[in-house]
Design an enzyme around this catalytic site. Structure first.
Site, short mmCIF file in Angstrom:
data_model
loop_
_atom_site.label_atom_id
_atom_site.label_comp_id
_atom_site.label_asym_id
_atom_site.label_seq_id
_atom_site.Cartn_x
_atom_site.Cartn_y
_atom_site.Cartn_z
N SER A 252 6.29 2.58 -11.94
CA SER A 252 5.96 3.28 -10.98
C SER A 252 6.02 4.29 -10.00
O SER A 252 5.54 5.30 -9.91
CB SER A 252 4.83 2.08 -9.43
OG SER A 252 3.87 1.37 -10.37
N HIS A 304 6.84 3.81 -4.79
CA HIS A 304 6.21 4.70 -4.33
C HIS A 304 6.39 5.73 -3.76
O HIS A 304 6.00 7.33 -4.53
CB HIS A 304 4.43 4.34 -3.88
CG HIS A 304 3.54 3.21 -4.73
ND1 HIS A 304 2.89 2.54 -4.13
CD2 HIS A 304 4.41 2.57 -5.59
CE1 HIS A 304 2.64 1.38 -5.31
NE2 HIS A 304 3.08 1.65 -6.24
#
Length: 438
Positions: A252, A304
Site C-alpha cells: 500500500s 500510507h
C-alpha cells in the site's frame, strides 16, 4: 477511366426497360446487380469528351440513342461509376502527409505493472507453501484444509486468510529490530512484495491494475517502476519510524505513491489539461477517503502517508511535461513563423522540480539515518499516533485487539476498499497478529 460511345439497345440492352437518371449525374443509374458483369463490345471506341452526347431527362423512344457513361474496365467488363469519382480518380493523388510522433505524449506498451502483479501473487503462493499450516500450526483449525500445505492460518490468528507472522518474518517482512540491530536494511524493500492474506493481495493487486496501467501507458515503465519502488521504500521507512513493535508487509505504500504522483502530475501539468478542476476534486476525494480509512484501529496509516508523500514529490520530478507553446515551435511545418521562442518548461514547473528533488532525497536520507540509529519518532511527536488511529467510544487503539471483533472489522473494511478500488487494507495485529502496511 474512359468515355464509351454506345448504342443503348445493342450495347446495354438492360437500359431499354426503364432507365432512371439522377438529376445530378449524367450517368444512368442502374441496379448494381444488373450492370456489374456486362461484356465489353468489340466495336466500342474512344471518343473525345466534347463529342459525346449528354442525356438529360427521360430517354426518347428512339432506339438508336447515344449516351455518355463513365466506366471502369477490368477483365472484359464495364462497371458504371460516379462521374465525380471518375474525375477525382483522373487527378494525380497528393503525396501522403507525414506525421511526427511526439515522444512526450506517445502511448507506451504496458508490461511492467502486470509483471509486478504476477510477482506479488507468486510471492504470496511461495509464502503459503513455506507456511504449511497443517504441519506448523499449534492448533488443528487451519482454514481450507483441502488445500494441504497451502491452507490458511486460523481466523483468530489471521482473519485475512494468510500465513502466520513467523512465516512472514522469515520471508522478509519489515522488522525494525532486525533492520537496526542485525543490519537487514533490505527488509525495507522486501516487505512491499509480501502480503498478509488472500484478501490483502487481491485488494492490492486490483488497485495496482486500476492505477498503475494508466500511468505506465502515459509515462513509460522506467519512470513508473522507479516511482513504485521508491514510494514503497518511503512508506516502509515512515512506518518503521513510528511503529516498531510489530512486523509489516504489503504494497500500500507503493500504491499510495502512485496516487500521490497522479496528484502532482495534475498540478505540474495544469495548463495542458481540460476539465482540470473536476479532475482535481475527484482525485482529492479519492485520496481523502483512502487516508481516512487509516485512522481506524489496527490500520497502519503511516505507510500510507509515507508512500503518498514520497510519490507526490517524485511526481513533480518524473512526470513533468513540456508546455504546448514549445511543442508548437518544435513541430511546426516548414515555413511557419513560430514567433518568439518559448522555453520547454514553465518557471513554476522548474521550481517544483528542483524543490521536490531536494526534499525527497533529503527526507529519505534523514529518515534512513534516524532509523538505523534506532530513533523512535513517537518520542519526538506526541500527537503523531493519532494519524494512524483515533480512539473513540466504539474502539480502542491498543496493540492487542479483541479477537472476537477483528474478523467483522476486516470483513467490512475489505468490502469498503474493494468498492473504491484504490488501495488496500493496512492492518496491525497484537502479539499473535501482524502489522500490515500494504
Amino acid at each position: 477511366v474512359g468515355e464509351k460511345q454506345l448504342t443503348a439497345p445493342q450495347r446495354f440492352p438492360f437500359l431499354t426497360a426503364s432507365p432512371q437518371f439522377s438529376p445530378l449525374l449524367t450517368t444512368p443509374v442502374v441496379p448494381f446487380s444488373q450492370a456489374y458483369h456486362r461484356p465489353l463490345p468489340p466495336t466500342a471506341g474512344r471518343v473525345p469528351p466534347q463529342q459525346s452526347a449528354m442525356v438529360k431527362g427521360p430517354p426518347p423512344p428512339h432506339s438508336e440513342i447515344q449516351i455518355r457513361t463513365n466506366s471502369r474496365r477490368g477483365n472484359g467488363a464495364i462497371h458504371p461509376v460516379n462521374s465525380d469519382s471518375a474525375a477525382a480518380a483522373a487527378q494525380p493523388a497528393h503525396p501522403p502527409q507525414s506525421y511526427t510522433e511526439v515522444k512526450h505524449f506517445k502511448k507506451w506498451v504496458t508490461w511492467l505493472i502486470p509483471c509486478f502483479v504476477v510477482a506479488n501473487i507468486v510471492m504470496f503462493i511461495i509464502t503459503m507453501y513455506v507456511n504449511n499450516c497443517p504441519k506448523n500450526s499449534v492448533s488443528d483449525s487451519c482454514v481450507a484444509r483441502f488445500l494441504g500445505r497451502f491452507s490458511f492460518q486460523p481466523f483468530k490468528e489471521n482473519p485475512l486468510l494468510g500465513p502466520s507472522s513467523a512465516t512472514l518474518q522469515k520471508m522478509g517482512a519489515l522488522d525494525v529490530n532486525k533492520v537496526v540491530k542485525q543490519h537487514q536494511g533490505w527488509r525495507l524493500l522486501s516487505c512491499n512484495w509480501l502480503h498478509g492474506g488472500l484478501f490483502h493481495v487481491l485488494a492490492n493487486m486490483l488497485s495496482l491494475l486500476v492505477i498503475g496501467i494508466r500511468l505506465e501507458q502515459e509515462f513509460g515503465f522506467v519512470k513508473i517502476g522507479l516511482l513504485y519502488v521508491i514510494s514503497g521504500f518511503g512508506g516502509s521507512l515512515l512506518s518503521a519510524l513510528f511503529i516498531q513493535g510489530n512486523i509489516s508487509v504489503g504494497a500500500s505504500g507503493a500504491l499510495f505513491g502512485l496516487l500521490g504522483a497522479m496528484l502532482s502530475e495534475l498540478i505540474t501539468n495544469w495548463s495542458i489539461y481540460a476539465n482540470k478542476v473536476a479532475a482535481f476534486i475527484t482525485l482529492m476525494l479519492i485520496i481523502v477517503i483512502n487516508l481516512a480509512v487509516g485512522i481506524l484501529p489496527h490500520v497502519d496509516n503511516f505507510a500510507h502517508l509515507g508512500g503518498f508523500i514520497t510519490g507526490f514529490l517524485l511526481g513533480f520530478v518524473f512526470l513533468i511535461r513540456p508546455q504546448y507553446g514549445w511543442f508548437n515551435q518544435r513541430y511546426s511545418p516548414p515555413g511557419f513563423a513560430p514567433g518568439r521562442p518559448k522555453s520547454k518548461f514553465k518557471t513554476y514547473q522548474c521550481i517544483l522540480w528542483i524543490g521536490s528533488l531536494i526534499l525527497v532525497v533529503a527526507g529519505l536520507a534523514v529518515g534512513l539515518a534516524a532509523l538505523l540509529r534506532g530513533v523512535d519518532a513517537n518520542k519526538h511527536c506526541s500527537w503523531c499516533h493519532y494519524l494512524s488511529c483515533v480512539p473513540t467510544g466504539r474502539w480502542s487503539c491498543k496493540t492487542q485487539p479483541a479477537f472476537c471483533s477483528v474478523s467483522d472489522y476486516f470483513r467490512h473494511l475489505i468490502l469498503f476498499q474493494s468498492r473504491i478500488l484504490r488501495n488496500s487494507i493496512e492492518t496491525r495485529f497484537g502479539q499473535y497478529l501482524m502489522d500490515f502496511h500494504g
